[in-house]
Design an enzyme around this catalytic site. Structure first.
Site, PDB file in Angstrom:
ATOM      1  N   CYS A 352      25.803 -38.015 -31.653  1.00 58.04           N
ATOM      2  CA  CYS A 352      25.243 -39.095 -31.638  1.00 58.04           C
ATOM      3  C   CYS A 352      23.634 -38.636 -31.113  1.00 58.04           C
ATOM      4  O   CYS A 352      22.806 -38.616 -29.823  1.00 58.04           O
ATOM      5  CB  CYS A 352      25.360 -40.382 -30.411  1.00 58.04           C
ATOM      6  SG  CYS A 352      27.301 -40.879 -30.922  1.00 58.04           S
ATOM      7  N   TYR A 381      24.975 -16.944 -37.433  1.00 62.98           N
ATOM      8  CA  TYR A 381      24.457 -18.137 -36.712  1.00 62.98           C
ATOM      9  C   TYR A 381      25.023 -19.554 -36.919  1.00 62.98           C
ATOM     10  O   TYR A 381      24.257 -20.273 -37.126  1.00 62.98           O
ATOM     11  CB  TYR A 381      23.333 -17.732 -36.346  1.00 62.98           C
ATOM     12  CG  TYR A 381      21.858 -16.357 -36.071  1.00 62.98           C
ATOM     13  CD1 TYR A 381      23.107 -15.595 -35.415  1.00 62.98           C
ATOM     14  CD2 TYR A 381      21.878 -15.487 -36.951  1.00 62.98           C
ATOM     15  CE1 TYR A 381      22.629 -14.449 -34.876  1.00 62.98           C
ATOM     16  CE2 TYR A 381      21.505 -14.700 -36.862  1.00 62.98           C
ATOM     17  CZ  TYR A 381      21.331 -13.788 -36.003  1.00 62.98           C
ATOM     18  OH  TYR A 381      21.398 -12.581 -35.157  1.00 62.98           O
TER      19      TYR A 381
HETATM   20  N1  LLP Z   1      19.406  -7.474 -32.422  1.00 61.45           N
HETATM   21  C1  LLP Z   1      19.107  -7.618 -31.731  1.00 61.45           C
HETATM   22  C2  LLP Z   1      18.925  -6.993 -30.231  1.00 61.45           C
HETATM   23  C3  LLP Z   1      18.858  -9.475 -31.305  1.00 61.45           C
HETATM   24  O1  LLP Z   1      19.191 -10.024 -30.806  1.00 61.45           O
HETATM   25  C4  LLP Z   1      19.084  -9.755 -32.194  1.00 61.45           C
HETATM   26  C5  LLP Z   1      18.780 -11.223 -32.518  1.00 61.45           C
HETATM   27  C6  LLP Z   1      19.635  -8.587 -34.129  1.00 61.45           C
HETATM   28  C7  LLP Z   1      19.615  -7.776 -33.818  1.00 61.45           C
HETATM   29  C8  LLP Z   1      20.221  -9.382 -35.251  1.00 61.45           C
HETATM   30  O2  LLP Z   1      18.979 -10.173 -35.677  1.00 61.45           O
HETATM   31  P1  LLP Z   1      18.618 -10.765 -37.166  1.00 61.45           P
HETATM   32  O3  LLP Z   1      19.412  -8.826 -38.125  1.00 61.45           O
HETATM   33  O4  LLP Z   1      20.515 -10.940 -37.468  1.00 61.45           O
HETATM   34  O5  LLP Z   1      17.476 -10.941 -37.114  1.00 61.45           O
HETATM   35  N2  LLP Z   1      20.202 -17.996 -33.522  1.00 61.45           N
HETATM   36  C9  LLP Z   1      18.812 -17.553 -34.753  1.00 61.45           C
HETATM   37  C10 LLP Z   1      18.681 -16.165 -34.274  1.00 61.45           C
HETATM   38  C11 LLP Z   1      18.662 -15.122 -32.899  1.00 61.45           C
HETATM   39  C12 LLP Z   1      18.215 -13.773 -32.868  1.00 61.45           C
HETATM   40  C13 LLP Z   1      19.254 -13.764 -31.952  1.00 61.45           C
HETATM   41  N3  LLP Z   1      18.992 -12.165 -31.749  1.00 61.45           N
HETATM   42  C14 LLP Z   1      19.137 -18.189 -36.014  1.00 61.45           C
HETATM   43  O6  LLP Z   1      20.155 -19.015 -36.431  1.00 61.45           O
HETATM   44  O7  LLP Z   1      18.130 -17.875 -36.859  1.00 61.45           O
END
Ligand code: LLP
Length: 409
Positions: A352, A381
């Site tokens: 909703c 994610y």
């Molecule tokens: N290391 C740290 C300290 C982080 O905070 C993150 C992601 C990563 C590594 C990994 O980042 P990646 O390689 O996946 O970009 N929910 C959001 C993304 C949030 C990311 C948070 N931190 C989305 O769905 O786009």
């Protein structure tokens, strides 16, 4: 980067299995992962780091992207470490066979209990410390437990990563990391260091990065700080953040793991690595390893025409997969239909809220109840951000294994 979905004669296939055959085994909605794609992406990333001649890369998969136990076990077998942000992720990583000596613990809110868990037995590879207050707490817990904690400073390099504002983390006004002057101050405060040892420096400036200018600058800042500190360091941790091409229009801006490694190598060589030795270069990738390995499979409940618009109402909702609602993110929508006439459609869920929407203005074939709809690139994610909003059940997770078996995890 690999994708597990193909379209043959109006049928969607995931790896080599017809999607309909998988959907006959369990009710929709569910997440579907390809072990093959995940492992190929992991190896591709690791090889890109090795090819760039970076010192012994240690790939710590960011569990927040996808903590599925089956997939983590497979990554552990490949030698992956883990980047964690909670006691829950620490437990999941170790239960999945990831060595504690390959775990880095990031996050601004580590609690006393979580710090204790990280120090127990064989301590973790590193607490990536995000404030002086946290360092003080780690030191006092380590003292009480008669341990010496391994720590790295998470450095906030004050750069603007060009990405969605919710997932940019390396600017001065953000809650993450320590500014240069605070790191230098901490190093001079003797009382903070009785039971901790500085073993590295880390940065993480944001996620879904497709422009690597800020990454280059962050690497130079990191290298210069490491030089300025003038203490032997076991590792530098360059964080995660490399983006993927979700939309056709991303094809022009998207950077490959090889492009990314070149930026890291060039900027760290220049500022630090040319005359300093470290044991490991640590990476914390999440999305680039797992996003493409997952699909969200949902079925059409009914279609509805209103205000001249066709709404395709599916049985999955924003509680199952929130990226499109939360960030306005684009994800490809694939349907199990022969190509033919197409109509402009909005794909929406049963929740909703108007934001409960997977896609707007997509040209899709006319759909009927029970037709399968696949939301692509949700292996990062996706399930990890699912909730039970509207008292819905959490979706199931299914893996197509390397040997082609369908396993409900
Ligand atoms: N290391 C740290 C300290 C982080 O905070 C993150 C992601 C990563 C590594 C990994 O980042 P990646 O390689 O996946 O970009 N929910 C959001 C993304 C949030 C990311 C948070 N931190 C989305 O769905 O786009």
């Amino acid at each position: 980067m690999q994708t597990p979905i193909t379209h043959k004669k109006g049928q969607l296939y995931f790896d080599t299995i017809a999607l309909r055959k998988i959907a006959d085994k369990l009710p929709t909605p569910f997440y579907l992962y390809s072990e093959h794609t995940l492992i190929e992406n992991y190896k591709n990333f690791l090889h890109a780091a090795q090819d760039a001649n970076l010192p012994a890369p240690l790939i710590c998969f960011a569990l927040k992207a996808n903590p599925n136990p089956y997939l983590l076990k497979k990554l552990a077998k490949e030698g992956a470490g883990a980047d964690i942000v909670s006691g829950g992720e620490l437990a999941r990583a170790t239960e999945s066979g990831i060595s504690r000596q390959k775990i880095v613990f990031s996050g601004v809110g580590k609690t006393l209990e979580e710090i204790e868990k990280g120090l127990m037995g064989v301590g973790i590879y590193s607490f990536n410390v995000e404030s002086l207050e946290e360092l003080e707490m780690i030191n006092s817990v380590a003292k009480r437990l008669k341990k010496c904690a391994r720590v790295a400073f998470r450095f906030n390099p004050e750069v603007h990563a060009k990405t969605h504002k919710h997932i940019s983390t390396g600017f001065k006004s953000h809650k993450f990391g320590l500014l240069r002057k605070d790191i230098l101050k901490a190093l001079k405060t003797k009382s903070l260091w009785s039971h901790v040892k500085l073993v590295g420096l880390s940065v993480h400036i944001g996620s879904q990065l497709t422009c690597l200018k800020a990454t280059g600058k962050a690497m130079r800042e990191l290298g210069m700080l490491a030089r300025e500190i003038n203490m032997p360091l076991e590792f530098l941790d360059v964080g995660g953040g490399l983006g993927i091409d979700y939309a056709p229009s991303d094809k022009n801006t998207y950077q490959t793991p090889n492009d990314y490694m070149q930026v890291i190598s060039k900027n760290l060589q220049k500022t630090y690595l040319k005359d300093h030795t470290i044991k490991h270069l640590v990476f914390e990738p999440g999305r680039v390893i797992s996003a493409r390995a997952g699909c969200f499979i949902t079925s059409v409940i009914r279609t509805k025409k209103s205000g001249g618009q066709c709404f395709v109402i599916v049985d999955g909702g924003m509680n199952d997969f929130v990226r499109t609602s939360l960030y306005g993110a684009y994800h490809e929508i694939l349907v199990n239909k022969k190509p033919g006439r197409k109509i402009n459609s909005h794909v929406v869920g049963p929740i909703c809220e108007t934001a409960d929407c997977f896609a707007t203005d997509r040209m899709l074939p006319p759909l009927q109840p029970n037709d399968l709809v696949c939301v692509a690139d949700v292996g990062a994610y996706g399930f990890s951000m699912a909730s039970m909003y509207n008292m819905r059940k959490l979706p199931k997770e299914v893996v197509v294994t390397k040997s082609g078996k369908i396993t409900i995890t």
